[in-house]
Design an enzyme around this catalytic site. Sequence first.
Site: not given
Length: 332
Positions: A199-200
């Site tokens: 994800s991030l």
Amino acid sequence: MSAREFADAVWTRATGAGVDPHEYRRVTDALRSAADWGPGLVRAGRRYVERAGGAEGAVSAVSAGEHLLTAARWFHLASLGPHGAAEAQAEADAALGRALGLLEPEARRVSGAGFTGWLRGPARPSGTVVVVPGLDSAKEEFLDVADALLARGLAVFAMDGPGQGVLAADSVLRPDFEVVLGRVIDALDVPRVGLVGLSLGGYFAARGAALDARVAVAASVSGPSRLEWAGLPAPVRELLARRTGSAEAARAFAEDVDLTGLAPRIGVPLLVVDGGRDVVPGVTGGAPLARLAPGGTYRFVPHGDHLLGNARGDWLPALADHVAHGLAGGAA
């Protein structure tokens, strides 16, 4: 959002993290509202802690450790709710530490300025990998990723950074995450590492691969190449505000997320994994990163959702092989 809607949204993330799908349904079906999410899932985690307490004396340390790993997963999932995130994540951290103490006594806690985590693996690994979580994930969420890497003879450091996991209670996300990754590599005292970001965390891993010469191989799973604040849904903005400290900081953070300029500097092997069902307004996925990075390879899974918890077999073995191959020939 109702408890049912929230549970459905987290479904593949929870099962991908290793929670039993049938138990997940039993626990979440009993919730009356989204406000019950944290307390309800904490109760589920504590039941496993209680089982571990009995198992340590009555059955085996292995059973106790396995119960505690399950507890850590439940506590982390509890932290995704609107209330009690810090307390739940503290319990996740404690359960994981107890589990590794029983199952892998050689595992070592490593902490420094802005990071903490567990280094696991053989005494003479073929390489060392840092697993980097994202906006509201933590080291307890990606135990299966760590296991896949460990199975290939690698040492794995699963970390929480600023604003993540157990550190979210008293720190905030920082856009220059590569500074923290540099400190991690210093603390691990290895000449080269692999980075796996989710994800991030995929964005953070890409920054590290572009800016730290000690990174030998990298992978990004569901990581953004770019964020547009104006297009982000309200729940994502609110989550960013909580993790960065304010709405103003969240806007500035989002506007800084753009790999267009850094991607051409990533010369090491970089695997970028995206799911076709992972479509969020304001988020540009990994395709531009893979295209612009000289060492980039793109793996697109049409039926995969965010973090591809519904499609682990379509990418996780390939990712683990990619990292192991990238680190082959120079033990780290």
